[in-house]
Design an enzyme around this catalytic site. Structure first.
Site, PDB file in Angstrom:
ATOM      1  N   CYS A   1      -2.223   9.359   2.417  1.00  0.00           N
ATOM      2  CA  CYS A   1      -1.930   8.685   1.145  1.00  0.00           C
ATOM      3  C   CYS A   1      -3.024   8.942   0.124  1.00  0.00           C
ATOM      4  CB  CYS A   1      -1.726   7.187   1.361  1.00  0.00           C
ATOM      5  SG  CYS A   1      -3.079   6.394   2.224  1.00  0.00           S
TER       6      CYS A   1
ATOM      7  N   GLU B   1       0.892  -1.172   0.000  1.00  0.00           N
ATOM      8  CA  GLU B   1       0.000   0.000   0.000  1.00  0.00           C
ATOM      9  C   GLU B   1       0.917   1.206   0.000  1.00  0.00           C
ATOM     10  OE1 GLU B   1      -3.147  -0.162  -0.265  1.00  0.00           O
ATOM     11  OE2 GLU B   1      -3.632  -2.206   0.339  1.00  0.00           O
TER      12      GLU B   1
HETATM   13  P1  NDP Z   1       8.318   4.877   4.544  1.00  0.00           P
HETATM   14  O1  NDP Z   1       8.305   4.168   3.254  1.00  0.00           O
HETATM   15  O2  NDP Z   1       9.454   5.780   4.847  1.00  0.00           O
HETATM   16  O3  NDP Z   1       8.255   3.838   5.761  1.00  0.00           O
HETATM   17  C1  NDP Z   1       7.214   2.917   5.923  1.00  0.00           C
HETATM   18  C2  NDP Z   1       7.641   1.843   6.897  1.00  0.00           C
HETATM   19  O4  NDP Z   1       8.680   1.056   6.316  1.00  0.00           O
HETATM   20  C3  NDP Z   1       8.205   2.383   8.202  1.00  0.00           C
HETATM   21  O5  NDP Z   1       7.798   1.559   9.271  1.00  0.00           O
HETATM   22  C4  NDP Z   1       9.683   2.275   7.969  1.00  0.00           C
HETATM   23  O6  NDP Z   1      10.428   2.217   9.151  1.00  0.00           O
HETATM   24  C5  NDP Z   1       9.769   0.983   7.219  1.00  0.00           C
HETATM   25  N1  NDP Z   1      11.009   0.794   6.465  1.00  0.00           N
HETATM   26  C6  NDP Z   1      11.904   1.716   6.053  1.00  0.00           C
HETATM   27  N2  NDP Z   1      12.913   1.125   5.353  1.00  0.00           N
HETATM   28  C7  NDP Z   1      12.632  -0.196   5.320  1.00  0.00           C
HETATM   29  C8  NDP Z   1      13.277  -1.329   4.727  1.00  0.00           C
HETATM   30  N3  NDP Z   1      14.400  -1.223   4.025  1.00  0.00           N
HETATM   31  N4  NDP Z   1      12.699  -2.533   4.892  1.00  0.00           N
HETATM   32  C9  NDP Z   1      11.549  -2.661   5.568  1.00  0.00           C
HETATM   33  N5  NDP Z   1      10.894  -1.625   6.160  1.00  0.00           N
HETATM   34  C10 NDP Z   1      11.432  -0.404   6.032  1.00  0.00           C
HETATM   35  O7  NDP Z   1       6.923   5.632   4.594  1.00  0.00           O
HETATM   36  P2  NDP Z   1       6.399   6.665   5.659  1.00  0.00           P
HETATM   37  O8  NDP Z   1       6.425   6.067   7.026  1.00  0.00           O
HETATM   38  O9  NDP Z   1       7.117   7.949   5.439  1.00  0.00           O
HETATM   39  O10 NDP Z   1       4.869   6.822   5.217  1.00  0.00           O
HETATM   40  C11 NDP Z   1       4.455   7.732   4.266  1.00  0.00           C
HETATM   41  C12 NDP Z   1       4.158   7.025   2.961  1.00  0.00           C
HETATM   42  O11 NDP Z   1       3.187   6.024   3.180  1.00  0.00           O
HETATM   43  C13 NDP Z   1       3.560   7.942   1.917  1.00  0.00           C
HETATM   44  O12 NDP Z   1       4.129   7.699   0.655  1.00  0.00           O
HETATM   45  C14 NDP Z   1       2.088   7.559   1.919  1.00  0.00           C
HETATM   46  O13 NDP Z   1       1.443   7.844   0.717  1.00  0.00           O
HETATM   47  C15 NDP Z   1       2.162   6.106   2.191  1.00  0.00           C
HETATM   48  N6  NDP Z   1       0.911   5.621   2.743  1.00  0.00           N
HETATM   49  C16 NDP Z   1       0.157   4.777   1.986  1.00  0.00           C
HETATM   50  C17 NDP Z   1      -1.067   4.337   2.442  1.00  0.00           C
HETATM   51  C18 NDP Z   1      -1.866   3.357   1.643  1.00  0.00           C
HETATM   52  O14 NDP Z   1      -2.676   2.669   2.231  1.00  0.00           O
HETATM   53  N7  NDP Z   1      -1.686   3.233   0.346  1.00  0.00           N
HETATM   54  C19 NDP Z   1      -1.594   4.765   3.742  1.00  0.00           C
HETATM   55  C20 NDP Z   1      -0.722   5.618   4.457  1.00  0.00           C
HETATM   56  C21 NDP Z   1       0.484   6.024   3.945  1.00  0.00           C
HETATM   57  P3  NDP Z   1      11.087   3.551   9.737  1.00  0.00           P
HETATM   58  O15 NDP Z   1       9.975   4.550   9.850  1.00  0.00           O
HETATM   59  O16 NDP Z   1      11.584   3.076  11.026  1.00  0.00           O
HETATM   60  O17 NDP Z   1      12.127   3.965   8.745  1.00  0.00           O
END
Ligand code: NDP
Length: 504
Positions: free
Chosen positions: A272, A238
């Site tokens: 999002c 997502e």
């Molecule tokens: P990120 O992609 O930065 O992070 C998402 C999650 O992935 C966090 O828990 C992060 O941990 C983790 N993560 C980071 N690097 C890795 C890796 N290499 N392997 C596995 N996990 C990893 O997104 P954001 O938290 O900034 O969220 C915002 C984004 O989410 C926006 O693009 C938004 O559009 C999208 N979004 C989509 C939704 C949907 O349902 N389609 C709903 C809500 C948001 P850490 O934070 O510790 O780095």
């Protein structure tokens, strides 16, 4: 915001409105993540062994605890992520409604059911059921720290899986709150949480879980998928979006402007499915722009409990928002409200941009701030064409009295709302997810339950077949009879295709 030196074993979550420390949390190592998954395997066996009814009762107990402690959860969301308290209550309430739906519908959607076996196999009874995968790893974002991960967690749990949840580094306390209240309600850690940075999430991808449900940015989604590919672990992605609102000439303009502004600026634009682009029919463009501008001027973001718009949670996003606004303005765009100066140190003021070229980053990239572009279109064909000219395809809204369905059906997106914004997310029956760079797979609804299952098909012989086809003793006569049946069933009206060989 969060920070920890490389050798640290803990990190702090900070209040994005003022930098105060909200909590300290462990940085779980790869080994600790594997231990959590091993514990989850034991829990998964117990949980999957319960009936739907028994699981439903446990989930209902958890629901009750969440409802009774709603104010506590909303306080934590306000502190850790920055959103206004009322918005936090609404987010948690929607998540609880999904929990209720998933627990109440799992049996109906997933239990073994008969399917037609077809004329050729009429001696067979055909059934299918959806079985839990085992352990699901959920990786969540910070922007909707309850609603978004719960969209995976509660559907995975209701389907009979154990869950290991890695919340965003910006909202670890909320993840811990969810796991703690589950443990108190159910008495067993069927839902566990692991905290830390990206490495902890990456460790979860490599831990041998049976599926990873990732919500976050498209770029991180690609890394998650690559890590999961090493072990053929399936994923739901997502990811981000660049959703539009389309306003037709017969729309209720006041309602459209009100909803579009909320869709663009609520949660400080960090949604999002937030509204980032608006396409308005030329006949009502001026009226719409005047209405939304007037409303936006009365809106501001500031530190304080009564601010309708919270801070930008992730500090590095401030540069992205500023960059998109500057790109729009430097290429002929105009800010009717806000502008480049709207981006402060922690808060961003609502910004409405017009006359922005369609290839500006303000139109093509996810901004994730309380900003929106408005463009005039000559008709709805152009509105749909421009809406679809994106690599994303998450959600969209249409405002029209007569043509809402016809327009929405032409938009390439996983979801649309008509005469409302983001309403699809609050209807538990509807699947939630996107196409293109917005990801794949679905949470919510029946699709969301099945996403965390595998289909188990069984064909049971009810009586001996008239034609025994699955035997080396099959005769030429049987082959002829099969060919005859095939002609009878499927041959009529067929004018093309090869003829079946004559075996005589
Ligand atoms: P990120 O992609 O930065 O992070 C998402 C999650 O992935 C966090 O828990 C992060 O941990 C983790 N993560 C980071 N690097 C890795 C890796 N290499 N392997 C596995 N996990 C990893 O997104 P954001 O938290 O900034 O969220 C915002 C984004 O989410 C926006 O693009 C938004 O559009 C999208 N979004 C989509 C939704 C949907 O349902 N389609 C709903 C809500 C948001 P850490 O934070 O510790 O780095």
């Amino acid at each position: 915001m969060t920070q920890a030196p490389p050798s640290a074993t803990t990190f702090e979550s900070l209040n994005p409105a003022n930098g105060d420390v909200v909590g300290t949390h462990p940085i779980h190592t790869e080994e600790e993540v594997r231990d959590a998954v091993a514990r989850a395997r034991v829990e998964a066996a117990w949980w999957a062994g319960l009936s739907f009814d028994e699981r439903g009762k446990h989930l209902s107990t958890w629901k009750g605890v969440m409802v009774r402690r709603l104010a506590q959860l909303a306080d934590l969301m306000h502190l850790e992520m920055g959103k206004p308290h009322g918005d936090a209550v609404m987010e948690a309430a929607l998540a609880i409604d999904h929990l209720n739906w998933a627990a109440g519908h799992a049996e109906k959607v997933l239990k073994r059911r008969k399917v037609a076996s077809g004329l050729l196999m009429m001696n067979q009874a055909a059934t299918v059921e959806y079985r839990p995968l085992g352990v699901v790893g959920v990786i969540g974002p910070w922007n909707y720290p309850v609603f978004t991960p719960m969209g995976s967690i509660v559907y995975a749990l209701a389907a009979g899986n154990a869950v290991v949840f890695k919340p965003s580094e910006y909202t670890p306390g909320i993840g811990e709150w969810l796991a703690r209240t589950f443990q108190e309600s159910v008495g067993r850690p069927v839902l566990q949480v692991v905290t830390g940075f990206g490495e902890t999430g990456a460790a979860l991808c490599r831990s041998g879980v049976d599926k990873v449900a990732f919500t976050g940015s498209t770029e991180t989604g690609k890394r998650v998928m690559a890590a999961c590919a090493e072990t053929l672990t399936p994923v739901v992605i997502e990811a981000g979006g660049k959703d539009s609102v389309i306003v037709d000439q017969d729309a209720d303009i006041e309602a459209a402007a009100d909803a579009a502004l909320w869709g663009a600026c609520s949660n400080a634009g960090q949604t999002c499915t937030g509204v980032e682009r608006i396409y308005v029919h030329e006949r009502v463009y001026d009226e719409f722009v005047a209405s939304i501008t007037e409303k936006a001027k009365g809106l501001s973001a500031f530190e304080g409990d009564d601010s309708p718009i919270g801070p930008i949670t992730m500090p590095k996003q401030l540069d992205v928002i500023r960059g998109h606004i500057q790109d729009a303005l430097s290429r002929g765009g105009r800010a009717l409200v806000g502008g480049a100066d709207a981006v402060g140190e922690r808060f961003v003021q609502p910004t409405i941009l017009v006359d922005v070229p369609e290839d500006s980053t303000a139109v093509t990239e996810e901004t994730f701030g309380p900003t929106v572009t408005i463009a005039k279109v000559r008709d709805m064909d152009e509105a749909v064409e421009r809406t679809n000219a994106t690599r994303y395809g998450l959600g969209n809204s249409v405002f029209s009295k007569a043509n809402g369905m016809a327009i929405a059906e032409r938009v390439r997106s996983g979801m649309s709302s008509i005469n409302g914004v983001i309403t699809f997310a609050a209807i538990p029956n509807l699947p939630f997810g996107g196409v293109g760079d917005s990801g794949f797979g679905r949470i919510h609804g029946a699709d969301g339950l099945k996403e965390f299952c595998y289909a188990k098909a069984i064909a049971r012989q009810r009586f001996k077949p008239m034609l025994n086809l699955t035997s080396f003793s099959r005769t030429d006569k049987a082959d002829q009879q099969l060919a005859g049946m095939l002609t009878m069933l499927h041959g009529r009206g067929t004018t093309v295709g090869p003829e079946l060989p004559d075996r005589d």
